[in-house]
Each structure stands twice: as C-alpha cells, then as structure tokens.
Design a protein around this motif. Structure first.
Motif, PDB file in Angstrom:
ATOM      1  N   VAL A 159       1.112  -1.237  -0.154  1.00  0.00           N
ATOM      2  CA  VAL A 159      -0.279  -0.407  -0.569  1.00  0.00           C
ATOM      3  C   VAL A 159       0.892   1.328  -0.052  1.00  0.00           C
ATOM      4  O   VAL A 159       1.667   0.973   0.558  1.00  0.00           O
ATOM      5  N   SER A 160       0.603   1.892  -1.297  1.00  0.00           N
ATOM      6  CA  SER A 160       1.194   3.774  -1.289  1.00  0.00           C
ATOM      7  C   SER A 160       0.815   4.358  -0.540  1.00  0.00           C
ATOM      8  O   SER A 160       1.377   5.338   0.190  1.00  0.00           O
ATOM      9  N   THR A 161      -1.012   4.543  -0.232  1.00  0.00           N
ATOM     10  CA  THR A 161      -1.519   5.773   0.288  1.00  0.00           C
ATOM     11  C   THR A 161      -1.004   6.277   1.786  1.00  0.00           C
ATOM     12  O   THR A 161      -0.976   5.215   2.666  1.00  0.00           O
ATOM     13  N   GLN A 162      -0.873   7.160   2.361  1.00  0.00           N
ATOM     14  CA  GLN A 162      -0.544   7.559   3.179  1.00  0.00           C
ATOM     15  C   GLN A 162      -2.450   8.162   3.885  1.00  0.00           C
ATOM     16  O   GLN A 162      -2.285   8.491   4.835  1.00  0.00           O
ATOM     17  N   ARG A 163      -3.276   8.503   3.343  1.00  0.00           N
ATOM     18  CA  ARG A 163      -4.508   8.856   3.512  1.00  0.00           C
ATOM     19  C   ARG A 163      -5.868   8.307   4.054  1.00  0.00           C
ATOM     20  O   ARG A 163      -5.212   6.487   3.331  1.00  0.00           O
ATOM     21  N   LEU A 164      -6.820   8.063   5.115  1.00  0.00           N
ATOM     22  CA  LEU A 164      -7.328   7.096   5.439  1.00  0.00           C
ATOM     23  C   LEU A 164      -8.843   7.271   4.597  1.00  0.00           C
ATOM     24  O   LEU A 164      -9.273   8.125   4.643  1.00  0.00           O
ATOM     25  N   GLN A 165      -8.637   6.485   4.320  1.00  0.00           N
ATOM     26  CA  GLN A 165      -9.830   6.032   3.609  1.00  0.00           C
ATOM     27  C   GLN A 165     -10.167   4.754   3.362  1.00  0.00           C
ATOM     28  O   GLN A 165     -10.174   4.102   3.280  1.00  0.00           O
ATOM     29  N   TRP A 166     -12.111   4.551   2.397  1.00  0.00           N
ATOM     30  CA  TRP A 166     -12.617   3.100   1.983  1.00  0.00           C
ATOM     31  C   TRP A 166     -12.888   2.744   0.652  1.00  0.00           C
ATOM     32  O   TRP A 166     -12.451   3.796   0.054  1.00  0.00           O
ATOM     33  N   LYS A 167     -12.765   2.298   0.359  1.00  0.00           N
ATOM     34  CA  LYS A 167     -13.339   1.761  -1.367  1.00  0.00           C
ATOM     35  C   LYS A 167     -13.843   0.622  -1.020  1.00  0.00           C
ATOM     36  O   LYS A 167     -13.677  -0.903   0.023  1.00  0.00           O
ATOM     37  N   CYS A 168     -15.083  -0.304  -2.010  1.00  0.00           N
ATOM     38  CA  CYS A 168     -15.758  -1.412  -1.910  1.00  0.00           C
ATOM     39  C   CYS A 168     -14.590  -2.199  -2.789  1.00  0.00           C
ATOM     40  O   CYS A 168     -14.493  -1.942  -4.056  1.00  0.00           O
ATOM     41  N   VAL A 169     -14.172  -3.161  -3.112  1.00  0.00           N
ATOM     42  CA  VAL A 169     -13.618  -3.848  -3.439  1.00  0.00           C
ATOM     43  C   VAL A 169     -13.615  -5.233  -4.006  1.00  0.00           C
ATOM     44  O   VAL A 169     -13.177  -6.024  -5.161  1.00  0.00           O
TER      45      VAL A 169
END
Length: 362
Positions: A8-18
């Motif tokens: 994982v490269s992101t540093q922001r808190l986020q959600w996603k339906c995979v």
C-alpha cells in the motif's frame, strides 16, 4: 481472522468497496477496505463494526400467524401437505424489507389446489418481499387457505414463548423474530511498513433486505449514535453556563415547566437535564438510589423513540429546548405521541432531577 501481506502506498485514511456481488436474491456479499491505519486501530474498528453489523441493524420479519380453528401448532390440516408447525417455519424464513415503525398487519387468502408462496402475502405499501418464490404451503384440494400475519421491525433475535392465544377469529401462534439482515461479518488485517501500518478488510454477507454497502452505512450510523452521549458530556464541560440575555430558550407550555420558569432556575437545572437521555428516562443504576427512589424504568414506545432520535433529539434538554421546530412538526409523530412524551416528563421530572443530582457530582 486472516492476516495477509499487501503493498500500500497511500497515507490518507480512505475506504473502498473492492468486491460486491449478489449470489442469489437472499444472499449478497461485499468486501471493503479501510486504509491507512496505525498499528492496533484496525482491530479496534473491526471488532466494533462487526458487532454493530450483527446486532445494531434493524430488520423486518413475521412474528405472529393467526389460523382459523386450529387447536395446536402440530395439527395436520386436511387438504394441506404441511403441518401448522412447518408453515410457521416457512413464514419465519420469509425475508422482508421495510421502513416500518413498530408493527403492522398482513394476510394470506388463496384458493387451492396449488402452491402458496411469499407472492401471495398481501402487504401494506411500505413493506416489500425480497424473494417472492419462497415456499409457504402446498394445497392438495380445492379449499380456502387464510392466515392473518403480524409484521414487526426490530433488531437482534427475539425468542417468542410458544403460547398460542385464542381469539374470536382464530388461534394466534408466535414466531421467533430474526431481525438481523446481516448473516455473517468478518474482518481481516493486512500489515505493511514493518508492522507499523495496517489495512482493515471487512466482509459482509446479507440476506438481501439490505446490500452490504447499506448495512455498512447503517451500522456506522448506529455506532456513532451510541457514542453521542459522550460528545454531549464533552460539549457541556466546554460551555457550562448560559448567558442570561444571549441564550434564552423558549419552552413548550405544559405544567411541569412552571418549576423551570425563572432563568436562574433554568440555568441551574440545565446541567442535569443534559444528562437525562431519552433512552434512559428514570434509569437508576445504583442500588442505594434505587431503594431511595424508583425501581421501575420509564420507557418511551419504540416508534416515538426512533422519531426523536432521527430528529437529533437525544436528551431531555433537547425536548425542552425545542423552539424553532416543536415536537408536533416531527415526521411520523402524532399529536397523541407528543402528549405522551410531555406526560412522561411532567409526571417524573422532579424524580429525574433528583436522581441525576445524586448520580452526577458537578
């Protein structure tokens, strides 16, 4: 719990339906991620969300069935392949979707021979059947088959005492209420960055009355509502006193407000009223105070309680401070319901204030 390795490269808190799919009309699946979390946060959120998904979401189901002239639930009816007990089990498995408050009535009235399915249930417009093909009974002879049904919306699992009641129009049998639209919920954690960062995976299976995304949203909202009293406590400490001229509050008129008529009295009582929540009216948690005060809970009916909560009314102070939008303007709240709320406050206000003064030392 399954732990996997991911990049994982992101540093922001986020959600996603995979992943999202419908395996059948009565089985939906969804997989969601929440990233990026610090070490330990994924377990905290995952455990709380799983419990909220399984126990805090409301569902709708059939909780009572009324038959004509049936002596007991194990009776076999001539011309019907199933026994009464088997019909009750089939009714229990029917999946409903609704925005119902409390209970409502429905019925089945068909002519045999043929199969009786969920499609034959005559429902009010605000209740919907998820799978119309669900089987109820098989009629083998030309006969009339009529059942009266009671539909209820609640949460959790309600085990009914198997005691049939006899009425003028037939015998009524209780049905265990399975009000849980989420069938299964699982959370897993994926670590990276030498274990200092985590990603939370949530897997949700529903019965079709809600999609997994709707269930996740509803569970999150209910979980937040459970924590609102703590937010009220924090806000109260920051703004403890009212300004005499700036913050005058208009109160609805009924007799118990005479005790709070003076501004000084209102300010004095406000700190206690803000700690009396509408789901805890009359609650005494200390044995010493229970002996001193009352030993019975004063509860609002579920429909009135839900209407108030949806209108952002959480405490007794929120009711008393309603000036711009009085209670009688709240949707689904009838004038009789408003009178009932006022009556409960009027009869118990002095006791509420006394107990809260003893329970909370300001």
């Amino acid at each position: 719990m399954v732990r996997e390795k991911v990049k994982v490269s992101t540093q922001r808190l986020q959600w996603k339906c995979v992943e999202s799919r419908a395996d059948s009309k009565s089985l939906y699946y969804g997989r969601f991620i929440l990233a990026t979390l610090k070490k330990g946060q994924a377990d905290t959120i995952g455990i709380a969300m799983r419990r909220a998904l399984l126990g805090e979401i409301e569902g709708t189901c059939i909780t009572r069935a009324t038959f004509e002239k049936i002596p007991h639930e194990y009776t076999t009816i001539a011309g019907i392949q199933e026994s009464v007990y088997e019909i009750l089990i089939n009714l229990k498995e029917i999946i409903l979707r609704s925005n119902l408050y409390g209970t409502c009535d429905a019925y089945i009235c068909v002519r045999g021979p043929g199969d009786v399915t969920a499609q034959d249930i005559i429902l009010p417009p605000y209740v919907e059947i998820v799978d119309n093909t669900q089987h109820i009974a098989t009629l083998t002879e030309p006969m009339n088959f009529c059942i009266g049904l009671q539909i209820e919306r609640a949460r959790g699992y309600s085990r009914k005492t198997p005691t049939p009641k006899t009425f003028q129009d037939g015998t009524s049998y209780p049905i265990d209420g399975v009000f849980m639209p989420v069938l299964y919920a699982n959370h897993s954690i994926q670590s990276y960055g030498k274990g200092s960062r985590e990603i939370l995976f949530l897997e949700i299976w529903t019965n079709g009355s809600l999609t997994p995304k709707e269930a996740l949203r509803e569970a999150s909202r209910n979980l937040i509502n459970l924590l609102i009293p703590f937010l009220h406590a924090e806000a109260e400490e920051k703004n403890f006193h009212l300004d005499n001229n700036k913050h005058k509050v208009g109160l609805p008129l009924f007799s118990c407000y005479d005790r709070l008529r003076k501004p000084t009295e209102l300010e004095k009582r406000r700190k206690y009223l803000r700690h009396i929540y509408i789901d805890q009216l009359g609650l005494v948690s200390t044995k010493e105070l229970r002996d001193f005060y009352i030993d019975q809970l004063v509860k609002l009916p579920p429909r009135i309680y839900n209407c108030l909560k949806r209108s952002d009314i959480h405490t007794l102070w929120d009711i008393l401070a309603k000036r711009k939008d009085p209670l009688n303007k709240i949707g689904h709240l009838r004038s009789g319901d408003v009178t009932k709320v006022y009556d409960i406050i009027e009869k118990n206000l002095s006791q509420f204030l006394y107990v809260r003064r003893r329970l909370y030392s300001f």
